[in-house]
Design an enzyme around this catalytic site. Sequence first.
Site, mmCIF file in Angstrom:
data_model
loop_
_atom_site.group_PDB
_atom_site.id
_atom_site.type_symbol
_atom_site.label_atom_id
_atom_site.label_comp_id
_atom_site.label_asym_id
_atom_site.label_seq_id
_atom_site.Cartn_x
_atom_site.Cartn_y
_atom_site.Cartn_z
ATOM 1 N N GLY A 13 0.810 -1.226 0.000
ATOM 2 C CA GLY A 13 0.000 0.000 0.000
ATOM 3 C C GLY A 13 0.838 1.268 0.000
ATOM 4 N N ARG A 109 -5.870 2.614 18.505
ATOM 5 C CA ARG A 109 -5.416 3.901 19.066
ATOM 6 C C ARG A 109 -6.123 4.271 20.354
ATOM 7 N NH1 ARG A 109 -5.670 7.195 13.468
ATOM 8 N NH2 ARG A 109 -3.805 6.346 12.496
ATOM 9 N N CYS A 145 -2.551 11.002 10.643
ATOM 10 C CA CYS A 145 -1.511 11.802 9.970
ATOM 11 C C CYS A 145 -1.679 13.312 10.185
ATOM 12 C CB CYS A 145 -1.463 11.465 8.488
ATOM 13 S SG CYS A 145 -3.077 11.350 7.712
ATOM 14 N N GLN A 172 -5.964 18.371 2.958
ATOM 15 C CA GLN A 172 -5.199 17.124 3.032
ATOM 16 C C GLN A 172 -4.909 16.515 1.665
ATOM 17 O OE1 GLN A 172 -7.373 16.074 7.255
ATOM 18 N NE2 GLN A 172 -6.491 14.379 6.116
ATOM 19 N N GLY A 176 -3.048 10.548 1.307
ATOM 20 C CA GLY A 176 -3.669 10.192 2.584
ATOM 21 C C GLY A 176 -4.853 9.259 2.413
ATOM 22 N N ARG A 231 -10.263 17.422 1.403
ATOM 23 C CA ARG A 231 -9.305 16.748 0.509
ATOM 24 C C ARG A 231 -9.019 17.679 -0.657
ATOM 25 N NH1 ARG A 231 -6.576 12.746 2.222
ATOM 26 N NH2 ARG A 231 -8.327 11.343 2.584
ATOM 27 N N HIS A 238 -0.010 17.535 4.282
ATOM 28 C CA HIS A 238 -1.262 18.101 4.788
ATOM 29 C C HIS A 238 -0.995 19.510 5.333
ATOM 30 C CE1 HIS A 238 -2.966 14.271 4.141
ATOM 31 N NE2 HIS A 238 -3.036 13.802 5.369
ATOM 32 N N ASN A 323 2.323 13.665 5.200
ATOM 33 C CA ASN A 323 1.394 12.667 5.762
ATOM 34 C C ASN A 323 1.890 11.231 5.702
ATOM 35 O OD1 ASN A 323 0.738 13.568 2.956
ATOM 36 N ND2 ASN A 323 -0.488 11.702 2.974
#
Length: 346
Positions: A13, A109, A145, A172, A176, A231, A238, A323
């Site tokens: 990725g 997280r 990020c 951003q 991302g 975006r 970013h 990012n």
Amino acid sequence: MNKIKVAVLGATGSVGQKFIQMLENHPWFELHEVGASDRSAGKKYRDAVNWILPTPIPATVAEKTVKSCEPGFESRLIFSGLDSSVAGEVESAFASAGYFVVSNSKNHRTDPDVPLLIPEVNPDHLELIKAQKYNGGAIVTNPNCSTIGLVLGLKPLFDNFGLEAVNVVTMQALSGAGYPGVASLDILDNVIPFIGGEEDKLENEPGKILGELTGDHIRFSNIKISASTNRVAVLDGHLESVQVKLKSKPDMEAVINAWKSFSAVPQQLNLPSAPLNPIHYFYEDKYPQPRLHRNLDKGMAVSIGRLRECNLFDYKFTLLSHNTVRGAAGGAILCAELMYKQGYLG
Ligand code: NAP
């Protein structure tokens, strides 16, 4: 020294490729294994990946066979750039089997015993992994990020002047959104004023990162944050417009000095991926800009400029961070370097 063998999950990725690029020639870590989905497993890496970085695939990695993401890897240190639809379960399985997982995904997280780590900001939170019930393994997470850049910029203000409230509006980059990300017909000549789940992360993650370690948990800091995320048609980097309300209002030069003099544990330990200066302040009105400044200090520094008085809050400024480097692979590698240096990798 004998290098530590590491693996990358999600190696095909956007973030996975950045890991592979950044681990080439790493002084402490040697990329030993790569993992991805069953679509890629069993193929040579060069045949499985749609390589989109401007440097060639490292020759030693190109010939590696991609593995399925199941415990059984020889490397004990695992970097995860897995899609969040699978990251939670896969990372738990690796940690339970005794691996050290450093993850970029959102899944763990918010676990109370999992550090949400920015090595310059909350290195002491690594202590939390001692409370994890993973049979000697552990999970450490990299924040979102946009959050990483924002909190690096906020930390010197938080420490020096106290922080009450933040309003942030992001612009951003396309990388991302992973690959292939947003369709060209959606983003060319356009700005999309919505990124799923992003505002929630920006509003909630800083409270944990800037929180205080008390025993085996974090007491969250209670800064109020409002975020709007967009975006834009930029490849990497970013940009964020930030307004802050401080507990005591310093003059502008004191704010700039707090940023410019900011240095922390990774700099003191001279960690290989640490930026020399975590924050660069630009006095030119037109800076920072993504194309010009995202790669500053190996892509690991945050660029700030345009500090000025705010009619609603105390000050406003513009902030930029890379990012996929500072906000993902580079940030995760820096976390692992800190873990190694502080004896957490066994
Ligand atoms: P991406 O380009 O879509 O890559 C996803 C990776 O996950 C690929 O290697 C894919 O392998 C693998 N994968 C998908 N399904 C899988 C499965 N069922 N089992 C095993 N592997 C599977 O996404 P990305 O942008 O690199 O993001 C990866 C993670 O990092 C996400 O959780 C994202 O939120 C987070 N993150 C991204 C950024 C950024 O700037 N891009 C920043 C911070 C955090 P195949 O190629 O085989 O399908």
